[in-house]
Design a protein around this motif. Structure first.
Motif, PDB file in Angstrom:
ATOM      1  N   ALA A  58       0.833  -1.011   0.142  1.00 59.68           N
ATOM      2  CA  ALA A  58       0.032  -0.243  -0.104  1.00 59.68           C
ATOM      3  C   ALA A  58       0.791   1.209   0.089  1.00 59.68           C
ATOM      4  CB  ALA A  58      -1.016   0.098   1.272  1.00 59.68           C
ATOM      5  N   HIS A  59       2.119   1.372   0.866  1.00 61.29           N
ATOM      6  CA  HIS A  59       2.817   2.582   0.811  1.00 61.29           C
ATOM      7  C   HIS A  59       3.575   2.869  -0.506  1.00 61.29           C
ATOM      8  CE1 HIS A  59       5.966  -0.417   1.467  1.00 61.29           C
ATOM      9  NE2 HIS A  59       6.810   0.334   1.107  1.00 61.29           N
ATOM     10  N   GLN A  60       3.686   1.716  -1.371  1.00 59.66           N
ATOM     11  CA  GLN A  60       4.317   1.669  -2.640  1.00 59.66           C
ATOM     12  C   GLN A  60       3.390   2.465  -3.378  1.00 59.66           C
ATOM     13  OE1 GLN A  60       5.267  -2.332  -3.492  1.00 59.66           O
ATOM     14  NE2 GLN A  60       7.304  -2.155  -2.717  1.00 59.66           N
ATOM     15  N   VAL A  61       2.223   2.028  -3.622  1.00 61.92           N
ATOM     16  CA  VAL A  61       1.051   2.494  -4.272  1.00 61.92           C
ATOM     17  C   VAL A  61       1.051   4.187  -4.082  1.00 61.92           C
ATOM     18  CG1 VAL A  61      -1.283   2.690  -5.134  1.00 61.92           C
ATOM     19  CG2 VAL A  61       0.122   0.382  -4.894  1.00 61.92           C
ATOM     20  N   GLU A  62       0.902   4.478  -2.667  1.00 59.49           N
ATOM     21  CA  GLU A  62       0.777   5.825  -2.220  1.00 59.49           C
ATOM     22  C   GLU A  62       1.978   6.814  -2.649  1.00 59.49           C
ATOM     23  OE1 GLU A  62       0.614   8.436   1.969  1.00 59.49           O
ATOM     24  OE2 GLU A  62       0.918   6.039   2.042  1.00 59.49           O
ATOM     25  N   ALA A  63       3.230   6.200  -2.485  1.00 56.79           N
ATOM     26  CA  ALA A  63       4.230   6.911  -3.137  1.00 56.79           C
ATOM     27  C   ALA A  63       4.338   7.076  -4.587  1.00 56.79           C
ATOM     28  CB  ALA A  63       5.707   6.469  -2.638  1.00 56.79           C
ATOM     29  N   ALA A  64       3.914   6.055  -5.286  1.00 55.47           N
ATOM     30  CA  ALA A  64       3.950   6.096  -6.728  1.00 55.47           C
ATOM     31  C   ALA A  64       2.924   7.357  -7.207  1.00 55.47           C
ATOM     32  CB  ALA A  64       3.491   4.788  -7.252  1.00 55.47           C
ATOM     33  N   ASN A  65       1.669   7.447  -6.644  1.00 54.76           N
ATOM     34  CA  ASN A  65       0.581   8.366  -6.833  1.00 54.76           C
ATOM     35  C   ASN A  65       1.200   9.579  -6.596  1.00 54.76           C
ATOM     36  OD1 ASN A  65      -1.568   6.321  -7.857  1.00 54.76           O
ATOM     37  ND2 ASN A  65      -2.022   6.025  -5.805  1.00 54.76           N
ATOM     38  N   HIS A  66       1.940  10.016  -5.881  1.00 55.12           N
ATOM     39  CA  HIS A  66       2.478  11.287  -5.588  1.00 55.12           C
ATOM     40  C   HIS A  66       3.339  11.679  -6.673  1.00 55.12           C
ATOM     41  CE1 HIS A  66       0.335  12.010  -1.819  1.00 55.12           C
ATOM     42  NE2 HIS A  66       1.046  10.811  -1.284  1.00 55.12           N
ATOM     43  N   ILE A  67       4.329  10.535  -7.067  1.00 57.01           N
ATOM     44  CA  ILE A  67       5.235  11.071  -8.013  1.00 57.01           C
ATOM     45  C   ILE A  67       4.545  11.258  -9.293  1.00 57.01           C
ATOM     46  CG2 ILE A  67       7.176  10.092  -9.402  1.00 57.01           C
ATOM     47  CD1 ILE A  67       8.110   8.662  -6.709  1.00 57.01           C
ATOM     48  N   HIS A  68       3.624  10.432  -9.616  1.00 58.45           N
ATOM     49  CA  HIS A  68       2.963  10.552 -10.838  1.00 58.45           C
ATOM     50  C   HIS A  68       1.973  11.686 -11.195  1.00 58.45           C
ATOM     51  CE1 HIS A  68       0.885   8.987 -14.426  1.00 58.45           C
ATOM     52  NE2 HIS A  68      -0.380   9.370 -13.959  1.00 58.45           N
ATOM     53  N   ALA A  69       1.736  12.281 -10.010  1.00 55.51           N
ATOM     54  CA  ALA A  69       0.880  13.535  -9.906  1.00 55.51           C
ATOM     55  C   ALA A  69       1.746  14.840  -9.825  1.00 55.51           C
ATOM     56  CB  ALA A  69       0.074  13.651  -8.533  1.00 55.51           C
ATOM     57  N   GLN A  70       3.223  14.550 -10.102  1.00 54.28           N
ATOM     58  CA  GLN A  70       4.222  15.668 -10.202  1.00 54.28           C
ATOM     59  C   GLN A  70       4.194  16.596  -8.766  1.00 54.28           C
ATOM     60  OE1 GLN A  70       6.140  15.064 -12.732  1.00 54.28           O
ATOM     61  NE2 GLN A  70       5.993  16.875 -13.756  1.00 54.28           N
TER      62      GLN A  70
END
Length: 742
Positions: A58-70
Motif C-alpha cells: 500500500a505504501h508503494q502505491v501511495e508514493a507512486a501516485n504522488h510522483i505520478h501527480a508531479q
C-alpha cells in the motif's frame, strides 16, 4: 538459511550468557497489499509480476501516485520495504508512454522524458543498474526478444565511464545513473552537451537521502538546486523523489535539499511491507581471566609491566567491576563469527576499519581451519569463488575492483560464501537478501548507521538478528547498559546548512558560469537579498551586467607565469626537436635554431655576436636544473674563428664592405682566411648568385673568450678549383661554389 536460532548457537557457555546484556524483540509485521494503479504501464506491471511481485504494498502505491501527480516525494520506510518499486513504477511508465516509433520529427523524439538517478556511491548505482536490467529483461515479449531493454535505455555515467559510453548516454540514454560528484564536475559545467537530457528531465531520484549531511550535504543541496535551475531554464519541470530508510523529519530534509517549502513535499513514512521477527542484542565482552589473555589483547607493556593490575586474580580486585579490562570488540566478533559460520548462519560483520576487516576475515578462517593454516598462506577468496568454489569467510571493503565486489555479493546471495566481514560499504541499500545475522564491532556513531547496518539482516520478510558488541570506549559501555537510548529514541535529523557562505559562494560563481544569475534566482539559493552577490562582484568574482550577473573571466595563466630572460627562451615544435629562440636585448630580434634543425633561418645582423658576447665568448649558458649534474644539458658551444675553415663554416658576423679584392687561391687566400689571433681578422665568405664575395670582420679571440687566449691552429687554405673558392666543410660543404670577384 539455517533452521537453528542464531542467538541460541552463541549462548553455549556461562560466560557467553553473562555477556548478553539485553535482547529486544521486534514483532513481525503483516503486510498490506494494494492494486496496481490504473496509469501503470501494462508491460512494466507484467515485468514486476514475472519477478514475483503480484501486488504492490500500500505504501508503494501511495508514493507512486504522488510522483505520478508531479509532487516532490520522500519515502522513509523500513529497510527492505520496496522503495525502489515505488519510484521506478511512475518514472518508467512516463518514459514508456512516449513511444519512440510515434514521433514524426527529431524535435518530438528529443522531448522523450528522461530520468536522473543520484546515489552516494558508485556501487549503489551499479546495483540499481543490475536490478533495472533484470526487471526490463523479465517483461514478456516475442521469443528471443529482450523484453523492455530495447524500449528503455538505462546506463551508468560516472568518473569511470569511458568517453564513448558518455557520448552514448548524452545522445540516447533515457535513465542515467550517476552520483553528485559527476553531476558537479562534469554534467553541470558541460550542460550544453547534456541539453537533450536536461530539457526533457522529468524525475530526479535521490537515493539514500540520509547520507547527505554536514558540509557534504550542503554541497549536494546546492548542486541539486543548480541542476533544477538549468532544467527549468530549458523548459523542463522535474519532480524529485527521495528514498531513505532512516531519516528523521524526511520531508524537511528533502525540502532543504532542493530549496522548496516543507509543504511542497509529500512524505510517505508508514511501512506496510511484511517483516519477520527481528531481535536486537546488546553484547559486552567478558573480562579477561588471566594475564596471558591480557598479553594477547595487548594490555601488557613491551617491558612486561602490568600497569592496570596486581598479580592477584582479576576477580579479587577492589573497585567497580565494570572497570576491569575486557576483551576487545574485534576479538569477540571473531569468536562469534566463527561460531555462526559453523552453524551455517549467513552473517555480516561490520568492522570500523579496512585493516580490521582483513584481520577479522583472516583470523576467522584460521580459527575455522583449526589453526593448521597460517593466515599469510591463505588463498585469495575471490579467486576461489570465481572458480566456483566455496569460502567460509571473506572480506569486503572499499578499494576492491568492481568485478571482485560483484563476485562476493553474488556468492553471498547463492550461499557459496558463508559470512562476510565488511566496512560500512554494505551499509547503504545494496540488495543483499537472505542474511540471518549481523554483528556490529562497536557503536557505529549514529542511530541512522546502526539501523542501516542492523537492517541488512531479515530482509524480504525473513527473521533477522543484530548484535551490537560494545567496544572499550565509555560510550559503547553506556549504550550497552542503557538500551533505551538506542531502542527508545528516533533516528537523528539530517543536519546541513546550505547557507554556509564558504560553501554557497563558490556555488554561486559556478551557477553564474552556467547561466547568468538574476533576481529571480535568489529564493532558490536561500538568499534574502543580493548582498552576497554584491560582495562577490566587489571581489571581482562576478561581473554585473544590466539585469544579471555573470562569472568574471579569469585571466590566463600565462599572464602570471614568470618569463625566462629575454636573451634565450626554449620552445618545442609538435613532433620535432627542441630549438632556441635568441632575443637581442635591444631593438630587433634575432631568431636562431640549434644544430639538427630541419630548416635554416637567417639570423638578424649581430644576433650571433650578441649572444657570444653575453655568454663570455664560450656560448655556455646556465645548466638545466633537471637531473644529476653529469646529465644536465648545457648550451651548444659557439663556433669561433679558430676552427679550421675546411672543417666548419666561418661564423656569421656583421658584414662590412670589402677593402680589397680577394686573391684567387693560394697563400694570399690562406692568410686572409687564417687572420691574426690577437687583433681580429677578416674571414672569407663566398658570394651568392651575381653578388660578389664579401669580407666578414670578427672580434679578437680574446674578446670572445673573456680575456683568455687560445693558440691558433694552423689553418688549411681553401680549396682552389679553376678560380673558384670553396669555404667551409661543415653543414654547407656540399653547396656549389660561387665565383669570387677579384
Amino acid at each position: 538459511m539455517s533452521t537453528l536460532d542464531p542467538l541460541t548457537c552463541l549462548l553455549t557457555t556461562p560466560r557467553r550468557r553473562e555477556s548478553l546484556l539485553h535482547v529486544a524483540d521486534l514483532p513481525p509485521v503483516t503486510g498490506e497489499h494494494a492494486d496496481w494503479p490504473d496509469w501503470a504501464d501494462a508491460r512494466l506491471v507484467a515485468a514486476y509480476r514475472a519477478r514475483g511481485v503480484e501486488r504492490p504494498w500500500a505504501h508503494q502505491v501511495e508514493a507512486a501516485n504522488h510522483i505520478h501527480a508531479q509532487r516532490h516525494t520522500v519515502i522513509a520506510t523500513a529497510t527492505g520495504s520496496g522503495k525502489s518499486l515505488a519510484i521506478w513504477l511512475p518514472t518508467l511508465t512516463r518514459i514508456l508512454g512516449h513511444d519512440r516509433s510515434a514521433p514524426t520529427s527529431l524535435a518530438a523524439l528529443q522531448r522523450r522524458p528522461t530520468a536522473l538517478y543520484l546515489s552516494p556511491t558508485k556501487a549503489l548505482a551499479a546495483d540499481q543498474l543490475a536490478a533495472l536490467g533484470e526487471l526490463l529483461a523479465a517483461a514478456p515479449g516475442a521469443p528471443g526478444d529482450r523484453g523492455l531493454t530495447r524500449a528503455l535505455h538505462v546506463t551508468t555515467c560516472d568518473g569511470d565511464t569511458p568517453r564513448e559510453e558518455r557520448d552514448w548516454a548524452r545522445n540516447h540514454a533515457d535513465v542515467v545513473l550517476t552520483n553528485p560528484d559527476f553531476l558537479h564536475f562534469a554534467l553541470l559545467p558541460g550542460h550544453e552537451r547534456w541539453t537533450r537530457l536536461l530539457r526533457s528531465l522529468s524525475v530526479v531520484v535521490l537515493d539514500e537521502a540520509h547520507a547527505y549531511r554536514g558540509v557534504f550535504g550542503a554541497h549536494v543541496a546546492l548542486v541539486l538546486r543548480r541542476l533544477l535551475r538549468l532544467a527549468r531554464d530549458l523548459g523542463a519541470d522535474p519532480v524529485v523523489a527521495a528514498a531513505s530508510a532512516t531519516a528523521g523529519e524526511p520531508d524537511l530534509t528533502l525540502a532543504r535539499l532542493i530549496g522548496v517549502g516543507r509543504e511542497a513535499v509529500a512524505p510517505v513514512t508508514r511501512s506496510t511491507a511484511r517483516q519477520g521477527r527481528r531481535r536486537i542484542a546488546l553484547w559486552e565482552p567478558a573480562p579477561l581471566d588471566s594475564f596471558e589473555e591480557a598479553d594477547d589483547e595487548g594490555l601488557i607493556d613491551d617491558d612486561g609491566e602490568r600497569p592496570w593490575a596486581s598479580p592477584a586474580p582479576l576477580e579479587d580486585l577492589s573497585g567497580v567491576p565494570d572497570d576491569v579490562p575486557r576483551r576487545s570488540a574485534q576479538a569477540e566478533v571473531i569468536d562469534l563469527l566463527a561460531d555462526l559460520t559453523r552453524a551455517r548462519v549467513r552473517t555480516l560483520a561490520f568492522v570500523r576499519s579496512r585493516a580490521g576487516v582483513e584481520a577479522v576475515a583472516a583470523a576467522t578462517n584460521e580459527r575455522l581451519a583449526g589453526g593448521s593454516r597460517p593466515v599469510a598462506e591463505a588463498e585469495d577468496p575471490v579467486r576461489i569463488l570465481e572458480a566456483g568454489g566455496r569460502v567460509p569467510v571473506a572480506a569486503y571493503r572499499g578499494g576492491y575492483l568492481p568485478e571482485e565486489r560483484r563476485t562476493l555479493e553474488a556468492a553471498l546471495r547463492d550461499g557459496r560464501l558463508g559470512a562476510l566481514a565488511t566496512t560500512n560499504a554494505l551499509e547503504l541499500g545494496i540488495d543483499v537478501s537472505g542474511l540471518d545475522a549481523v554483528l556490529l564491532a562497536g557503536w557505529p556513531g549514529t542511530r541512522v548507521s546502526f539501523w542501516q547496518q542492523a537492517g541488512r539482516a531479515g530482509r524480504a520478510g525473513s527473521e533477522g538478528l543484530a548484535i551490537l558488541v560494545a567496544g572499550a570506549n565509555p560510550l559503547d559501555t553506556y549504550l550497552a547498559h542503557h538500551p533505551e537510548e538506542i531502542l527508545g529514541q528516533g533516528v537523528e535529523v539530517t543536519t546541513f546548512d546550505p547557507s554556509n557562505p564558504y560553501v554557497l559562494g563558490p556555488h554561486l560563481c559556478a551557477a553564474a558560469a552556467e547561466r547568468p544569475l538574476t533576481e529571480a534566482d535568489l529564493p532558490l539559493f536561500g538568499l534574502p537579498d543580493a548582498g552576497m552577490l554584491d560582495a562577490l562582484a566587489a571581489r571581482g568574482l562576478l561581473r554585473r551586467l544590466p539585469g544579471r550577473l555573470v562569472l568574471e573571466p579569469r585571466p590566463s595563466r600565462a599572464a602570471h607565469r614568470p618569463r625566462r630572460p629575454a636573451r634565450h627562451r626554449r620552445s618545442r615544435r609538435p613532433g620535432g626537436r627542441g630549438r632556441e629562440r635568441l632575443r637581442a636585448r635591444h631593438g630587433r630580434r634575432g631568431v636562431g635554431r640549434r644544430h639538427g634543425s630541419p630548416r635554416r633561418r637567417v639570423r638578424a645582423p649581430g644576433a650571433q655576436l650578441r649572444r657570444r658576447l653575453t655568454r663570455g665568448g664560450r656560448g655556455d649558458g646556465p645548466p638545466s636544473r633537471r637531473g644529476p649534474p653529469e646529465r644536465r644539458r648545457r648550451w651548444p658551444r659557439a663556433r669561433t674563428h679558430t676552427r679550421r675553415p675546411g672543417r666548419a663554416r666561418a661564423p656569421r658576423g656583421r658584414r662590412v664592405p670589402h677593402e680589397r679584392p680577394l686573391a684567387p687561391a693560394g697563400r694570399a687566400a690562406r692568410g686572409a682566411a687564417a687572420g691574426a689571433v690577437g687583433t681580429g681578422h677578416l674571414g672569407v665568405r663566398a658570394g651568392r648568385g651575381d653578388q660578389p664575395g664579401h669580407v666578414v670582420r670578427h672580434p679578437p679571440a680574446a674578446a670572445l673568450r673573456g680575456g683568455r687566449e687560445r693558440r691558433a691552429r694552423p689553418a688549411r687554405a681553401p680549396a682552389a678549383h679553376h678560380g673558384r673558392v670553396v669555404v667551409g666543410g661543415g653543414r654547407g660543404a656540399g653547396r656549389r661554389a660561387r665565383p669570387c670577384a677579384g
